[in-house]
Structure formats: C-alpha cells, structure tokens
Design an enzyme around this catalytic site. Structure first.
Site, PDB file in Angstrom:
ATOM      1  N   GLY A  23       9.696  81.798 -42.091  1.00 17.61           N
ATOM      2  CA  GLY A  23      10.102  80.304 -42.358  1.00 17.61           C
ATOM      3  C   GLY A  23       9.118  79.601 -43.076  1.00 17.61           C
ATOM      4  N   GLY A  24       7.769  80.393 -43.795  1.00 12.82           N
ATOM      5  CA  GLY A  24       6.857  79.660 -44.368  1.00 12.82           C
ATOM      6  C   GLY A  24       7.143  79.637 -45.749  1.00 12.82           C
ATOM      7  N   GLY A  26      10.352  80.606 -49.224  1.00 14.09           N
ATOM      8  CA  GLY A  26      11.614  81.012 -49.802  1.00 14.09           C
ATOM      9  C   GLY A  26      12.873  80.436 -48.939  1.00 14.09           C
ATOM     10  N   LEU A  27      13.764  81.275 -48.609  1.00  8.98           N
ATOM     11  CA  LEU A  27      14.881  80.953 -48.103  1.00  8.98           C
ATOM     12  C   LEU A  27      14.747  80.592 -46.673  1.00  8.98           C
ATOM     13  CD1 LEU A  27      17.271  83.632 -49.445  1.00  8.98           C
ATOM     14  CD2 LEU A  27      16.929  81.681 -50.610  1.00  8.98           C
ATOM     15  N   ARG A  75       6.606  93.310 -36.792  1.00  8.47           N
ATOM     16  CA  ARG A  75       6.478  94.530 -36.539  1.00  8.47           C
ATOM     17  C   ARG A  75       5.832  94.963 -35.124  1.00  8.47           C
ATOM     18  NH1 ARG A  75       4.130  95.919 -42.354  1.00  8.47           N
ATOM     19  NH2 ARG A  75       2.909  94.355 -41.930  1.00  8.47           N
ATOM     20  N   PHE A 105      10.582  96.098 -52.157  1.00 11.38           N
ATOM     21  CA  PHE A 105      10.138  96.176 -53.692  1.00 11.38           C
ATOM     22  C   PHE A 105      10.965  97.249 -54.297  1.00 11.38           C
ATOM     23  CE2 PHE A 105       7.184  98.365 -51.144  1.00 11.38           C
ATOM     24  CZ  PHE A 105       7.266  99.787 -51.481  1.00 11.38           C
ATOM     25  N   SER A 113       5.941 106.784 -50.511  1.00 11.10           N
ATOM     26  CA  SER A 113       5.281 107.778 -49.583  1.00 11.10           C
ATOM     27  C   SER A 113       5.923 107.244 -48.529  1.00 11.10           C
ATOM     28  CB  SER A 113       3.508 107.197 -49.413  1.00 11.10           C
ATOM     29  OG  SER A 113       3.581 105.966 -48.875  1.00 11.10           O
ATOM     30  N   TYR A 156      23.996  94.847 -50.047  1.00 14.66           N
ATOM     31  CA  TYR A 156      24.055  96.198 -49.978  1.00 14.66           C
ATOM     32  C   TYR A 156      23.876  96.888 -48.701  1.00 14.66           C
ATOM     33  CZ  TYR A 156      18.883  95.273 -50.818  1.00 14.66           C
ATOM     34  OH  TYR A 156      17.478  94.755 -50.769  1.00 14.66           O
TER      35      TYR A 156
END
Ligand code: HXC
Ligand code: NAP
Length: 293
Positions: A23-24, A26-27, A75, A105, A113, A156
């Site tokens: 929330g810090g 961008g959207l 995570r 990305f 990897s 996607y």
C-alpha cells in the site's frame, strides 16, 4: 472526463478497517487514498517501512484519515500474523484484505535461476496465500459477520504471457484461490473477488516491465482498443466498490479493467482494424462475387 472522478457515496466506508499489502506505492497507494477519502481506516504494509511511513504521513494529511504503516514481508507467515495482530491492536477489528503486493520483471524464462522464479511465486502466490489464510482463520474464529478479500491479478492470469512466466503462473494460482475460497468461505460471510487491471502506469511496474527506451518502443496505450492507459482513480473506484457493502452479492468474480486490451490480442480477426475504411466496399464486392461463382 467522469472516469477521473471519485464514484462512491461520501462516507460509505466509514467504520471499515482495511489492510492493503503493497500500500505504500503505485496502485496500492492510489486505492488506499480513495478508501481513506471514503472514511475507512487503512493499514498499509510492505517491506520498506520508511516508504510506508512517508506515504502514511502524506495520505493522513491529504485525507484526514487514519493510516497505520506496518512492515511485513508477505512471504513470511509469521510476519503476516504479526501484521494482523498489530491491526487488531490498533483498530480492534479488520473488515477487508486487499492482496496487492507483487514482484515481477521481464526475462526470457531460460535465463531465470530457480531462485528468481521462486522469488516471484513467493511474493505473489505464497504472499497472497499467507495473508488470506491468516486473515481468513481470524475471521472464522471470531465468527465475524462479514469480511472481504480482494486480489489484484492480471489478464494474463488466464491467457498466460511470455517473458513474465513466474508472474503469470503465480497470478493464475491467485485467481484459482479466489474462485475456490469464494465458494468455500461464503458460509462464513467472507466474499472473495479479484480485479485484473490492464496497463496502469506506475514506477514499480514500468521500471521492471518497460526498462529504458522500451517505454517508447512498446507504447502500452497502442495495444488498448480504447487507445489509452488506465487512470489510477478508475481502479480505485472499482476496488472501493468491491470492498464495500454495495457489492455484497458479488463473490468469486474477476473484473477486468483494461480498455479491452486482452480481447484485442485474442480475437482472430481483430487485426482487420488495420484495413482502411475505403477498402471495405472493394472487399465486400470480392466476397459477394465468390458467392455467385
Ligand atoms: C533475472 C533476476 C532479475 C532480473 C532479480 N533476479 N532481478 N533475474 N532478471 N531482472 C533474480 C536475482 O538474481 C535472484 O536470483 C532472485 O531474482 C531474487 O532477487 P533479489 O533481488 O534478491 O529479490 P528481492 O530483493 O526479494 O526483490 C524482488 C524482486 C524486485 C521481484 C526481484 O524486483 C522487487 O522487489 N519487486 C517488487 C516490486 C515489483 O516488482 N513491482 C512490479 C509489479 S508489476 P539468484 O539466483 O541470483 O539468487 C506487476 C504488473 C503485471 O506485477 C502486469 C502489467 C501490465
Ligand atoms: P508497485 O508499486 O511496485 O507495487 C508493488 C508493491 O508490492 C510495492 O509497494 C512493494 O513494496 C510491495 N511488495 C513487493 N514485494 C513485497 C513483499 N515481499 N512483501 C510485501 N510487500 C511487497 O507496482 P504496481 O504497479 O502498483 O502493482 C500493484 C499491483 O497491481 C500488483 O499486484 C501488480 O501485479 C498489479 N498490476 C499492476 C498493473 C500495472 O499496470 N501497474 C497491471 C496489472 C496488475 P516494497 O518494495 O516496499 O515491499
């Protein structure tokens, strides 16, 4: 244009407490801003506490609302439980979870990897799972009358996409979780929905998906039938609606907000857009002639 304006009734999220992961910036920040403007209190979380504190201060000044910044790497399940505990300590309850945090990305998949692939899966799929599981258990144990989970996916998630394969794989999992829990947890009053945004320029996404002069080379607005990218307020309007009681009968839905972008790529004859208007008389005559032949 109306789409740049706020949509819902003033004060309609009063007495609501929402948690927005990522929330810090961008959207997530745009959606948080609108929730605050509508009267909700919002917990914003991500890994970077300085950024969260800056955003919290800015948005409190702008909206007069209450923002609690909480450091949390989605995570890590323990950190998610601590974020929930801090939310309850401050506000005494939580009404909605917005799983917005993501990592992504562009890369040819064979260059990745195993850890790079895992990193995206862990932020997007495991992170959304961690938050949903912790909050869901809490709501079910509390016998809370109603609660809402809203997941930000992408188009996607169902088409797949080359060069962002870990993200596509993870978002597909989040969409499956959305639809599965919409049924399983409805009996507890928990609604689960998703939004699939098309291109909405943000620094986080554009720096990683369109680095350098790719921004100019691949102008995202050209891929959209409506010939423009999304405005943050348009997404915030939809998110506020789905988090509010106005959408009380919407459950298990994924709402696309992309100006028609993904369908443009999907329809077999959509490329006929390139045919100039004046050629259609000739083409029609050719087709009709065949019928007689
Ligand atoms: C190949 C890469 C890489 C790259 C990182 N890695 N960048 N591999 N190409 N460009 C590899 C690293 O070498 C490492 O693997 C592994 O990925 C983890 O990298 P770290 O830097 O240690 O990870 P971390 O610090 O956790 O950062 C996560 C991140 C980063 C995803 C790599 O970009 C990030 O913090 N992103 C958060 C914000 C974000 O991505 N926002 C965009 C969301 S946009 P090894 O093997 O070397 O250890 C979005 C939009 C979708 O989702 C649709 C748009 C239209
Ligand atoms: P963004 O600003 O980079 O947002 C991603 C957020 O996730 C950041 O605030 C980041 O904060 C947080 N985050 C990343 N890893 C995290 C982790 N491990 N734990 C907790 N938080 C973490 O990009 P955005 O464009 O606004 O993206 C927001 C959402 O929209 C994402 O779900 C994205 O997939 C989706 N989306 C965006 C677009 C678009 O066009 N922009 C299109 C489709 C879907 P920290 O770095 O501080 O942790």
């Amino acid at each position: 244009m109306q789409y740049q304006n706020a949509m819902l009734k003033e004060g309609c999220l009063k007495d609501h407490v929402f948690v927005v992961t990522g929330g810090g910036s961008g959207l997530g920040k745009a959606m948080t801003t609108y929730f605050l403007e509508l009267g909700a209190a919002v917990v914003i979380s991500s890994r970077n506490i300085e950024k969260l504190e800056r955003t919290a201060k800015e948005l409190e000044e702008k909206t007069q609302g209450t923002v609690l910044p909480v450091q949390c790497d989605v995570r890590n399940y323990d950190q998610v439980e601590q974020m929930l505990a801090k939310t309850l300590e401050k506000f005494g309850k939580v009404d909605g979870l917005l799983n917005n945090a993501a990592g992504n990305f562009i890369s040819p998949t064979e260059r990745l990897s195993a850890n790079a692939f895992d990193t995206i899966i862990d932020i997007v799929l495991k992170g959304s799972k961690n938050c949903t599981l912790a909050f869901g258990k809490h709501w079910i144990n509390q016998k809370q009358e109603k609660a809402t989970v809203l997941n930000i996916v992408t188009t996607y998630a169902w088409t797949g996409s080359a060069y962002v394969v870990p993200s596509a794989t993870a978002k597909a999992g989040v969409l499956a979780m959305t639809r599965s829990l919409a049924v399983e947890w409805a009996k507890y009053g928990i609604r689960t929905n998703a939004i699939a945004p098309g291109p909405f320029p943000t620094k986080g996404a554009w720096d990683r998906l369109l680095p350098g002069d790719l921004k100019e080379k691949f102008d995202m607005s050209k891929k959209v039938p409506l010939k423009r990218v999304g405005e943050h307020q348009e997404l915030a309007n939809l998110a506020a609606y789905l988090m509010s009681d106005y959408s009380a009968y919407i459950n298990g839905e994924v709402i696309t907000i992309d100006g028609g972008e993904w369908l443009q790529g999907a329809g077999q004859f959509n490329l006929l857009d390139q045919i100039p208007e004046e050629m259609w008389d000739m083409l029609e005559a050719m087709i009709r002639a065949k019928k007689r032949g």
